[in-house]
Design a protein around this motif. Structure first.
Motif, PDB file in Angstrom:
ATOM      1  N   GLU A   1       0.757  -1.177   0.021  1.00 24.53           N
ATOM      2  CA  GLU A   1      -0.041   0.095  -0.026  1.00 24.53           C
ATOM      3  C   GLU A   1       0.850   1.350   0.064  1.00 24.53           C
TER       4      GLU A   1
ATOM      5  N   LYS B   1       4.121  -8.648  -6.536  1.00 23.66           N
ATOM      6  CA  LYS B   1       3.626  -7.549  -7.858  1.00 23.66           C
ATOM      7  C   LYS B   1       2.232  -7.589  -7.902  1.00 23.66           C
ATOM      8  N   ILE B   2       1.519  -6.506  -8.269  1.00 27.01           N
ATOM      9  CA  ILE B   2       0.054  -6.338  -8.743  1.00 27.01           C
ATOM     10  C   ILE B   2      -0.022  -6.850 -10.010  1.00 27.01           C
ATOM     11  N   ASP B   3      -0.837  -7.994 -10.138  1.00 19.45           N
ATOM     12  CA  ASP B   3      -1.524  -8.369 -11.489  1.00 19.45           C
ATOM     13  C   ASP B   3      -2.377  -7.611 -12.151  1.00 19.45           C
ATOM     14  N   LYS B   4      -2.048  -7.360 -13.287  1.00 25.43           N
ATOM     15  CA  LYS B   4      -2.751  -6.284 -14.061  1.00 25.43           C
ATOM     16  C   LYS B   4      -4.044  -6.636 -14.401  1.00 25.43           C
ATOM     17  N   LEU B   5      -4.215  -7.863 -14.571  1.00 18.66           N
ATOM     18  CA  LEU B   5      -5.412  -8.475 -14.938  1.00 18.66           C
ATOM     19  C   LEU B   5      -6.462  -8.595 -13.982  1.00 18.66           C
ATOM     20  N   THR B   6      -5.900  -9.310 -12.787  1.00 15.08           N
ATOM     21  CA  THR B   6      -6.942  -9.457 -11.616  1.00 15.08           C
ATOM     22  C   THR B   6      -6.786  -8.286 -10.687  1.00 15.08           C
ATOM     23  N   LYS B   7      -6.129  -7.318 -10.831  1.00 14.05           N
ATOM     24  CA  LYS B   7      -6.029  -6.207  -9.752  1.00 14.05           C
ATOM     25  C   LYS B   7      -5.861  -6.632  -8.491  1.00 14.05           C
ATOM     26  N   SER B   8      -5.077  -7.729  -8.277  1.00  9.95           N
ATOM     27  CA  SER B   8      -4.877  -8.304  -6.672  1.00  9.95           C
ATOM     28  C   SER B   8      -3.288  -8.788  -6.955  1.00  9.95           C
ATOM     29  N   TYR B   9      -2.697  -9.114  -5.544  1.00 11.10           N
ATOM     30  CA  TYR B   9      -1.335  -9.424  -5.561  1.00 11.10           C
ATOM     31  C   TYR B   9      -0.976 -11.076  -6.458  1.00 11.10           C
ATOM     32  N   SER B  10      -0.143 -10.904  -7.215  1.00 11.33           N
ATOM     33  CA  SER B  10       0.225 -12.096  -7.962  1.00 11.33           C
ATOM     34  C   SER B  10       0.984 -13.217  -7.077  1.00 11.33           C
TER      35      SER B  10
END
Length: 634
Positions: free
Chosen positions: A432, A521-530
């Motif tokens: 965050e 890292k943030i997954d750009k597709l799911t918008k959550s942590y990879s």
């Protein structure tokens, strides 16, 4: 009588009667002549007696004229005066379309001279030149090709094409090619800075629009050239000496490149910084580019991501939370922190440890050494939102560092009013919140220099005509923590390397202080942590008891094992080890000697090198007739 009277009247002379118009004209002409000659006399008197300077100036204008000088751009050197960016003279070709009788033949000959081997490129160039000549038939000047290679210029000149002319220009050249390319940047065709330091300091190192006088003869022809006349000091370019050390830069780039290739990572960043002055000795990145051919690369490669890109720091952020708690006397190095046996519930959220570790009571040193998430959360809770935010901003997070590179990102540290219930625990272990690599290196420098936030910088000094013009002094922004707190944190960070997650950062002969980080890292597709994309990092400094260098290493999305202690820490160790040798940083195992010049004696001319100790325990080395007694320093 009457006849005689008439005869007398007839013979009497006639009196002249002037017309009024003639009189007026005569007076007007006379007055005009008087005024003209009077003015001429006054002017001659004025010129003779009072206008010597004006006459001299007029004479000078008749004998001289001003011409524009094509001055080179200032050079960029590393801290040891090795050339990183230079300007080389080349010839540019132009043509006068009005003098061209056969546009097609001229375009064909020019294209063949510039592209003698590549048929495809030659045909494209031919069509462009032909179209340009036809559309510019009423012009007297059209560029053909700027800054030709010497061989191309010689071939084109030999063709002796009608209407072609040449003019000397300077081209920016980077002799070390891709070394420090993202720092240095590059220039456009008109030598304007477009990226990096070339862009940031364009106003200082760009060629000054200087002019010089040339002497003319009675017909206005030039009889002396500018190079035979003096150029003013202000017209000479400013050269810059950078804080970069070419050797350390090369070391960092090669070490980082090997790790990125080995792990098949997306990219990487390494920074080497002097924690006391803020001077950057190296800033390496992968992937990189060659500024001599910058147009061959995607523009995204041109930027220095160490400055322009922000990312979540992960566990490296825990040391800042610990430092704030220590400064506020909310904890101590011997304080025991209960880590909830590996699970800590906050609202509806459960905080767990990496590797699913189950810690109970840990000291502050162990919390950082083992990188306990729950331990960091507990420290943050003691501080509270306001104090945590205050300390993090004091460390420079959420603010630009002021480094002298374009496109700096301030990162993200939202105001407390925007925090949710889960923000405080998330921020405590580096989520965050986003920081740039240069912010993280600068923040860690606070511990290495005794508690001060310094401004990172890349320029050491300015020079003009080999004369030092200005030295850039280090800038200390403010004190963040006390010296005592800084020393305590250093000891805690040493534990990370000696008994914690950063063991692979260890360096023979030196105490190392540091912190590992493995950020999801943030997954750009799911918008959550990879679950499979990580940023592996290690940031630290050495020698821990007298820090000389802060080194940060980040490897983006390595494949396989992604822990910062496994991926980034070994790169730190390699950069530190080789940099210590290059910079002659003395460690515990470094042999030190002194030459006792008073015991030097003359011997024969045979070169003898003896590695055997004599009776006194010293080593005798005999080089070409000189005997030096070398004593080890204790």
């Amino acid at each position: 009588m009457g006849k005689n009277r008439n005869q007398r009247k007839k013979n009497k002379p006639l009196s002249k009667k002037r017309s009024p118009k003639i009189v007026v004209r005569t007076l007007f002409v006379g007055a005009a002549l008087f005024l003209f000659f009077g003015s001429l006399a006054v002017r001659l008197t004025q010129l003779t007696l009072f206008s010597g300077e004006r006459v001299e100036k007029f004479s000078e204008q008749q004998r001289f004229r001003s011409v524009k000088l094509h001055a080179p751009r200032g050079y960029l050197f590393d801290r040891n005066h090795n050339e990183l960016a230079v300007s080389i003279p080349l010839m540019s070709a132009y043509i006068n379309p009005k003098k061209v009788t056969d546009a097609r033949s001229a375009a064909r000959n020019i294209a063949f001279s510039i592209e003698p081997k590549n048929n495809k490129k030659r045909n494209i160039l031919f069509r462009k030149l032909l179209a340009k000549l036809k559309s510019s038939s009423n012009k007297k000047f059209v560029w053909i090709s700027r800054k030709l290679e010497p061989k191309t210029y010689a071939g084109l000149k030999k063709k002796n094409i009608k209407g072609i002319g040449f003019v000397s220009e300077y081209k920016r050249f980077y002799p070390k090619r891709d070394v420090a390319a993202k720092i240095i940047g590059f220039c456009g065709i008109d030598n304007q800075g477009l990226s990096g330091l070339e862009y940031h300091y364009d106003d200082l190192i760009e060629p000054v629009q200087a002019r010089a006088k040339v002497r003319r003869d009675a017909f206005g022809r030039v009889v002396s050239m500018p190079k035979t006349l003096d150029v003013s000091e202000g017209a000479k370019p400013i050269n810059m000496i950078l804080t970069i050390d070419e050797r350390v830069q090369y070391i960092a780039e090669r070490a980082l490149e090997r790790k990125v290739i080995e792990t098949n990572a997306k990219g990487g960043i390494a920074i080497v910084m002097n924690p006391h002055t803020g001077g950057i000795l190296a800033m390496a990145e992968q992937p990189k580019f060659n500024p001599n051919n910058f147009s061959h690369y995607n523009p995204e490669r041109w930027k220095a991501h160490a400055v322009s890109h922000a990312m979540e720091p992960g566990s490296t952020f825990k040391v800042f939370v610990a430092a704030a708690a220590l400064e506020e006397r909310l904890t101590s190095s011997r304080d025991k922190i209960y880590c909830e046996n590996g699970k800590y519930k906050i609202g509806q959220r459960i905080i767990s440890e990496a590797h699913n570790s189950q810690y109970k009571n840990l000291t502050l040193l162990e919390v950082i050494a083992k990188s306990s998430n729950i331990g960091a959360v507990k420290l943050a809770e003691r501080l509270g939102k306001e104090k945590l935010f205050s300390y993090l901003t004091s460390f420079g997070f959420g603010l630009k560092t002021g480094i002298d590179l374009p496109y700096e990102n301030s990162g993200l540290l939202r105001p407390v009013s925007s925090w949710s219930l889960g923000s405080l625990p998330s921020i405590s272990f580096g989520q965050e919140v986003s920081v740039t690599p240069i912010q993280l290196a600068t923040g860690i420098s606070v511990f290495a220099n005794g508690g001060y936030l310094v401004r990172p910088h890349l320029v050491l000094a300015y020079k003009r005509d080999n004369k030092l013009e200005k030295i850039i002094k280090p800038y200390i922004r403010h004190r963040v923590i006390s010296e005592a707190t800084a020393k305590t944190v250093v000891k805690i960070m040493e534990g990370v390397v000696t008994s914690g997650t950063g063991g692979k950062a260890a360096l023979s002969g030196f105490e190392v202080a540091g912190k590992t980080g493995t950020a999801q890292k943030i997954d750009k597709l799911t918008k959550s942590y990879s679950s499979d994309k990580f940023l592996s990092s290690f940031v630290g400094f050495f020698p821990a008891n007298n820090p000389r260098l802060v080194i940060l290493v980040m490897v983006d999305e390595p494949e396989g094992i992604a822990w910062g202690g496994s991926v980034a820490a070994p790169v730190f160790s390699e950069i530190a080890s080789r940099s210590a040798r290059a910079l002659r940083i003395v460690g515990r195992n470094t042999d030190r000697y002194v030459i006792d010049w008073s015991r030097m004696t003359n011997t024969n001319n045979d070169e003898v090198v003896s590695n055997k100790s004599n009776a006194s325990g010293t080593k005798d080395l005999n080089f070409s007739g000189l005997l030096s007694i070398i004593k080890p320093l204790m």
